[in-house]
Design a protein around this motif. Structure first.
Motif, PDB file in Angstrom:
ATOM      1  N   PRO A  21       0.857  -1.192   0.000  1.00 61.49           N
ATOM      2  CA  PRO A  21       0.000   0.000   0.000  1.00 61.49           C
ATOM      3  C   PRO A  21       0.893   1.243   0.000  1.00 61.49           C
ATOM      4  O   PRO A  21       1.824   1.363   0.804  1.00 61.49           O
ATOM      5  N   THR A  22       0.629   2.154  -0.924  1.00 63.55           N
ATOM      6  CA  THR A  22       1.514   3.284  -1.180  1.00 63.55           C
ATOM      7  C   THR A  22       0.695   4.564  -1.311  1.00 63.55           C
ATOM      8  O   THR A  22      -0.442   4.532  -1.774  1.00 63.55           O
ATOM      9  N   LYS A  27      -4.556 -10.781  -0.933  1.00 62.44           N
ATOM     10  CA  LYS A  27      -5.626  -9.783  -0.892  1.00 62.44           C
ATOM     11  C   LYS A  27      -6.336  -9.787   0.455  1.00 62.44           C
ATOM     12  O   LYS A  27      -6.738  -8.735   0.965  1.00 62.44           O
ATOM     13  N   LYS A  28      -6.480 -10.962   1.038  1.00 65.10           N
ATOM     14  CA  LYS A  28      -7.108 -11.044   2.354  1.00 65.10           C
ATOM     15  C   LYS A  28      -6.267 -10.314   3.392  1.00 65.10           C
ATOM     16  O   LYS A  28      -6.789  -9.577   4.226  1.00 65.10           O
ATOM     17  N   GLN A  29      -4.950 -10.514   3.334  1.00 63.11           N
ATOM     18  CA  GLN A  29      -4.058  -9.795   4.247  1.00 63.11           C
ATOM     19  C   GLN A  29      -4.078  -8.299   3.970  1.00 63.11           C
ATOM     20  O   GLN A  29      -4.061  -7.481   4.889  1.00 63.11           O
ATOM     21  N   LEU A  30      -4.131  -7.929   2.693  1.00 60.57           N
ATOM     22  CA  LEU A  30      -4.110  -6.523   2.325  1.00 60.57           C
ATOM     23  C   LEU A  30      -5.370  -5.803   2.758  1.00 60.57           C
ATOM     24  O   LEU A  30      -5.358  -4.592   2.970  1.00 60.57           O
ATOM     25  N   GLY A  31      -6.466  -6.532   2.886  1.00 61.02           N
ATOM     26  CA  GLY A  31      -7.710  -5.902   3.327  1.00 61.02           C
ATOM     27  C   GLY A  31      -7.527  -5.159   4.627  1.00 61.02           C
ATOM     28  O   GLY A  31      -8.094  -4.076   4.843  1.00 61.02           O
ATOM     29  N   ILE A  32      -6.716  -5.720   5.496  1.00 60.93           N
ATOM     30  CA  ILE A  32      -6.443  -5.072   6.777  1.00 60.93           C
ATOM     31  C   ILE A  32      -5.608  -3.827   6.552  1.00 60.93           C
ATOM     32  O   ILE A  32      -5.889  -2.756   7.090  1.00 60.93           O
ATOM     33  N   ALA A  33      -4.572  -3.942   5.727  1.00 63.28           N
ATOM     34  CA  ALA A  33      -3.678  -2.817   5.507  1.00 63.28           C
ATOM     35  C   ALA A  33      -4.392  -1.652   4.819  1.00 63.28           C
ATOM     36  O   ALA A  33      -4.231  -0.491   5.208  1.00 63.28           O
ATOM     37  N   VAL A  34      -5.176  -1.963   3.788  1.00 61.05           N
ATOM     38  CA  VAL A  34      -5.874  -0.910   3.060  1.00 61.05           C
ATOM     39  C   VAL A  34      -6.896  -0.218   3.958  1.00 61.05           C
ATOM     40  O   VAL A  34      -7.105   0.990   3.878  1.00 61.05           O
ATOM     41  N   SER A  35      -7.521  -0.969   4.849  1.00 64.77           N
ATOM     42  CA  SER A  35      -8.510  -0.372   5.746  1.00 64.77           C
ATOM     43  C   SER A  35      -7.861   0.575   6.746  1.00 64.77           C
ATOM     44  O   SER A  35      -8.557   1.359   7.392  1.00 64.77           O
ATOM     45  N   GLN A  36      -6.539   0.517   6.868  1.00 71.68           N
ATOM     46  CA  GLN A  36      -5.840   1.390   7.796  1.00 71.68           C
ATOM     47  C   GLN A  36      -5.435   2.719   7.164  1.00 71.68           C
ATOM     48  O   GLN A  36      -4.704   3.500   7.759  1.00 71.68           O
ATOM     49  N   TRP A  37      -5.934   2.963   5.960  1.00 70.16           N
ATOM     50  CA  TRP A  37      -5.644   4.220   5.262  1.00 70.16           C
ATOM     51  C   TRP A  37      -5.997   5.425   6.128  1.00 70.16           C
ATOM     52  O   TRP A  37      -5.188   6.353   6.275  1.00 70.16           O
ATOM     53  N   THR A  61       5.538   4.521   1.238  1.00 70.49           N
ATOM     54  CA  THR A  61       4.882   3.293   1.669  1.00 70.49           C
ATOM     55  C   THR A  61       4.082   3.547   2.938  1.00 70.49           C
ATOM     56  O   THR A  61       4.587   4.161   3.884  1.00 70.49           O
ATOM     57  N   ILE A  62       2.840   3.093   2.962  1.00 65.69           N
ATOM     58  CA  ILE A  62       2.020   3.217   4.166  1.00 65.69           C
ATOM     59  C   ILE A  62       2.636   2.389   5.276  1.00 65.69           C
ATOM     60  O   ILE A  62       2.992   1.224   5.079  1.00 65.69           O
ATOM     61  N   ALA A  63       2.797   3.004   6.438  1.00 68.14           N
ATOM     62  CA  ALA A  63       3.407   2.316   7.580  1.00 68.14           C
ATOM     63  C   ALA A  63       2.681   2.715   8.851  1.00 68.14           C
ATOM     64  O   ALA A  63       2.254   3.855   9.014  1.00 68.14           O
ATOM     65  N   LEU A  64       2.520   1.764   9.724  1.00 63.51           N
ATOM     66  CA  LEU A  64       1.940   2.001  11.041  1.00 63.51           C
ATOM     67  C   LEU A  64       2.813   1.290  12.066  1.00 63.51           C
ATOM     68  O   LEU A  64       3.413   0.255  11.786  1.00 63.51           O
ATOM     69  N   ASP A  65       2.869   1.859  13.255  1.00 59.55           N
ATOM     70  CA  ASP A  65       3.627   1.239  14.349  1.00 59.55           C
ATOM     71  C   ASP A  65       5.082   1.007  13.960  1.00 59.55           C
ATOM     72  O   ASP A  65       5.703   0.016  14.336  1.00 59.55           O
ATOM     73  N   GLY A  66       5.627   1.932  13.136  1.00 56.76           N
ATOM     74  CA  GLY A  66       7.043   1.877  12.828  1.00 56.76           C
ATOM     75  C   GLY A  66       7.455   0.856  11.790  1.00 56.76           C
ATOM     76  O   GLY A  66       8.640   0.643  11.562  1.00 56.76           O
ATOM     77  N   SER A  67       6.500   0.201  11.132  1.00 60.72           N
ATOM     78  CA  SER A  67       6.879  -0.793  10.125  1.00 60.72           C
ATOM     79  C   SER A  67       5.995  -0.656   8.896  1.00 60.72           C
ATOM     80  O   SER A  67       4.821  -0.323   8.993  1.00 60.72           O
TER      81      SER A  67
END
Length: 322
Positions: free
Chosen positions: A158-159, A194-204, A170-176
């Motif tokens: 996610p960028t 894509k299932k894993q990315l669903g979490i990352a994208v929702s953190q936009w 690069t989108i990063a949370l909690d230092g990573s």
């Protein structure tokens, strides 16, 4: 010098390197595959070698633990890898986006081949976006890239792209960084990614909340210099400085970008703020840093030392705003 970018396709504005085939929006995956130079397959062959012996031909032997990867169209060799190496085909990178573009509102913007086919990628806009103070637009993207020479795991990242200057982060949370990496020792499962990315994208929204915090955090001159020296020179401004400051040229260039020469540096969101500090570094990495060519700089900014430098700047900026 030959271009590092073998072939590329894009939608919208011409990329900074001026290369590639321009497409009209919402083209099918098959058109992208052809125009981005990704309509070939990676094939493999056993490794053979010739030993010294009496006679003109010598003896031909097979090395069973390795295989040669090569292009199906040109037969050009790509790499020698172990038999356990799991190949991801160029078309698989584009196919990853088929349902995302047809159902989920994503739109492919660039795709292409680097280093003669050893690395390839596709970048799609997710439809997410935020406007910071002073009409500073930041949009969300998803980058999928892989290699066939062992230099890069299959990586979904996610960028963000800042519109005013095309800086990427690069989108990063909690230092990573929230990239999903699939090593070539395992099979690439696009649905699992894509299932894993669903979490990352929702953190936009969470990530952009932190970027908004950076845009509201005013910094003093000594804080700015401390930030740049820490990120670029690995120096502590509170300690005696060495006689020769490492990476001083980069320090001076980034300082100039921050103080008004950078694109978007005078916007309300960036002028004299931690967001401005971060974007001075990302603009330097993406557009100004010394490189053998513009294409090598792009490769570094997305996958190499440049990407690591941007991550370090992000972590330092968030620490400053905490």
């Amino acid at each position: 010098m030959a271009h590092l970018i073998e072939q590329m396709a894009y939608v919208g504005a011409t990329p900074w390197h001026g290369l590639g085939s321009r497409l009209s929006p919402k083209q099918p995956i098959e058109i992208w595959q052809r125009e981005a130079g990704m309509d070939w397959k990676i094939q493999d062959s056993p490794v053979h070698f010739k030993s010294d012996s009496i006679g003109a031909l010598g003896s031909i032997h097979t090395f069973p633990d390795q295989k040669v990867l090569y292009r199906s169209d040109t037969k050009a060799p790509l790499s020698v890898v172990s038999q356990r190496y799991q190949v991801v085909q160029p078309r698989e990178v584009l196919e990853f986006y088929r349902d995302l573009t047809e159902v989920s509102g994503f739109e492919l913007e660039t795709a292409g081949v680097l280093k003669g086919g050893r690395k390839f990628w596709a970048l799609a806009r997710t439809g997410q976006g935020t406007t910071l103070r002073g009409n500073d637009q930041v949009n969300g993207y998803l980058l999928l890239a892989t290699s066939c020479d062992g230099t890069l795991a299959t990586t979904a990242t996610p960028t963000t792209v800042r519109v005013v200057c095309n800086n990427t982060l690069t989108i990063a949370l909690d230092g990573s960084a929230k990239a999903i990496k699939v090593p070539h020792s395992t099979r690439f499962d696009p649905q699992a990614v894509k299932k894993q990315l669903g979490i990352a994208v929702s953190q936009w929204d969470n990530f952009m909340h932190r970027m908004r915090m950076l845009s509201e955090r005013k910094v003093q001159w000594h804080e700015a210099m401390g930030f740049f020296m820490n990120v670029l020179c690995d120096a502590n401004p509170n300690m005696p400085l060495p006689a020769v400051l490492p990476n001083e040229r980069a320090l001076r260039k980034v300082q100039c970008l921050y103080e008004g020469q950078g694109r978007g540096s005078t916007l309300e969101s960036a002028q004299g703020t931690a967001w401005g500090l971060l974007n001075a570094v990302t603009e330097y990495v993406d557009h100004e840093r010394r490189a053998r060519s513009i294409e090598y700089r792009m490769d570094s900014a997305w996958f190499g030392q440049g990407a690591q430098l941007k991550q370090r700047a992000l972590e330092a900026a968030l620490q400053l705003a905490a």
